[in-house]
Design a protein around this motif. Sequence first.
Motif, PDB file in Angstrom:
ATOM      1  N   VAL A  24     -18.796 -36.279  -6.489  1.00 45.51           N
ATOM      2  CA  VAL A  24     -19.643 -34.938  -6.945  1.00 45.51           C
ATOM      3  C   VAL A  24     -18.341 -33.957  -6.933  1.00 45.51           C
ATOM      4  CG1 VAL A  24     -20.437 -33.033  -6.931  1.00 45.51           C
ATOM      5  CG2 VAL A  24     -21.782 -35.049  -6.129  1.00 45.51           C
ATOM      6  N   GLU A  25     -18.564 -33.292  -8.411  1.00 46.24           N
ATOM      7  CA  GLU A  25     -16.370 -31.952  -8.598  1.00 46.24           C
ATOM      8  C   GLU A  25     -17.630 -30.665  -9.179  1.00 46.24           C
ATOM      9  OE1 GLU A  25     -15.158 -33.535 -12.032  1.00 46.24           O
ATOM     10  OE2 GLU A  25     -13.930 -35.387 -11.041  1.00 46.24           O
ATOM     11  N   THR A  26     -16.921 -29.820  -8.490  1.00 45.96           N
ATOM     12  CA  THR A  26     -17.838 -28.155  -9.076  1.00 45.96           C
ATOM     13  C   THR A  26     -16.852 -28.202  -9.847  1.00 45.96           C
ATOM     14  OG1 THR A  26     -16.011 -27.376  -7.209  1.00 45.96           O
ATOM     15  CG2 THR A  26     -17.784 -28.466  -6.846  1.00 45.96           C
ATOM     16  N   ASN A  53     -19.942 -39.730 -14.613  1.00 45.65           N
ATOM     17  CA  ASN A  53     -21.201 -39.330 -15.484  1.00 45.65           C
ATOM     18  C   ASN A  53     -21.139 -38.123 -15.956  1.00 45.65           C
ATOM     19  OD1 ASN A  53     -23.296 -39.509 -16.886  1.00 45.65           O
ATOM     20  ND2 ASN A  53     -24.370 -40.621 -15.498  1.00 45.65           N
ATOM     21  N   HIS A  54     -20.240 -37.161 -16.426  1.00 45.52           N
ATOM     22  CA  HIS A  54     -20.827 -36.041 -16.661  1.00 45.52           C
ATOM     23  C   HIS A  54     -22.054 -35.376 -17.021  1.00 45.52           C
ATOM     24  CE1 HIS A  54     -16.449 -34.687 -16.623  1.00 45.52           C
ATOM     25  NE2 HIS A  54     -16.483 -36.109 -15.883  1.00 45.52           N
ATOM     26  N   GLN A  55     -22.948 -36.236 -17.781  1.00 46.16           N
ATOM     27  CA  GLN A  55     -24.808 -36.295 -17.904  1.00 46.16           C
ATOM     28  C   GLN A  55     -25.315 -35.788 -16.867  1.00 46.16           C
ATOM     29  OE1 GLN A  55     -25.516 -35.837 -21.033  1.00 46.16           O
ATOM     30  NE2 GLN A  55     -23.176 -35.822 -21.141  1.00 46.16           N
ATOM     31  N   ARG A 100     -29.199 -37.208  -4.455  1.00 45.14           N
ATOM     32  CA  ARG A 100     -28.312 -38.729  -3.263  1.00 45.14           C
ATOM     33  C   ARG A 100     -27.225 -39.148  -4.138  1.00 45.14           C
ATOM     34  NH1 ARG A 100     -32.888 -37.689  -2.741  1.00 45.14           N
ATOM     35  NH2 ARG A 100     -35.140 -38.855  -1.332  1.00 45.14           N
ATOM     36  N   CYS A 101     -26.211 -38.440  -4.384  1.00 51.15           N
ATOM     37  CA  CYS A 101     -24.807 -39.107  -4.993  1.00 51.15           C
ATOM     38  C   CYS A 101     -23.667 -38.892  -3.876  1.00 51.15           C
ATOM     39  CB  CYS A 101     -24.337 -38.482  -6.196  1.00 51.15           C
ATOM     40  SG  CYS A 101     -24.949 -38.771  -8.088  1.00 51.15           S
ATOM     41  N   PRO A 102     -23.245 -39.383  -3.782  1.00 56.85           N
ATOM     42  CA  PRO A 102     -22.229 -39.561  -2.522  1.00 56.85           C
ATOM     43  C   PRO A 102     -21.453 -38.124  -3.078  1.00 56.85           C
ATOM     44  CG  PRO A 102     -22.220 -41.746  -3.299  1.00 56.85           C
ATOM     45  CD  PRO A 102     -23.289 -40.928  -4.467  1.00 56.85           C
TER      46      PRO A 102
END
Length: 100
Positions: free
Chosen positions: A11-13, A23-25, A5-7
């Motif tokens: 989000v990165e790959t 928030n890399h966690q 549910r993050c936009p």
Amino acid sequence: MPVVRCPGDEVETRHGHLIHARNHQRRDSYRTVVSRAGEPVEATGSGPNLPGLSYGVVFAEVRVHSRLGSVRVTRVVTAHDIGKGRDQLPPDVREPQIGA
């Protein structure tokens, strides 16, 4: 903590994972995402249409083995809009491009 549910723009790959940009966690492996979804995962993006730039798009179809986490690219299609061809430009604009 998963990235559910993050936009998409947050989000990165990286290295086989989806990672929240700030928030890399918050991260999920591709394997986890596909196992959870059970159906194709899609992503889209866009940018401004500015004069003097060329644009392209790449569509990639991949298959992810849900148990092993292996990824296989099965099809790639590209399309490009390069603007005016070099020979259609005025000579004063065209000449600096020769040899570039």
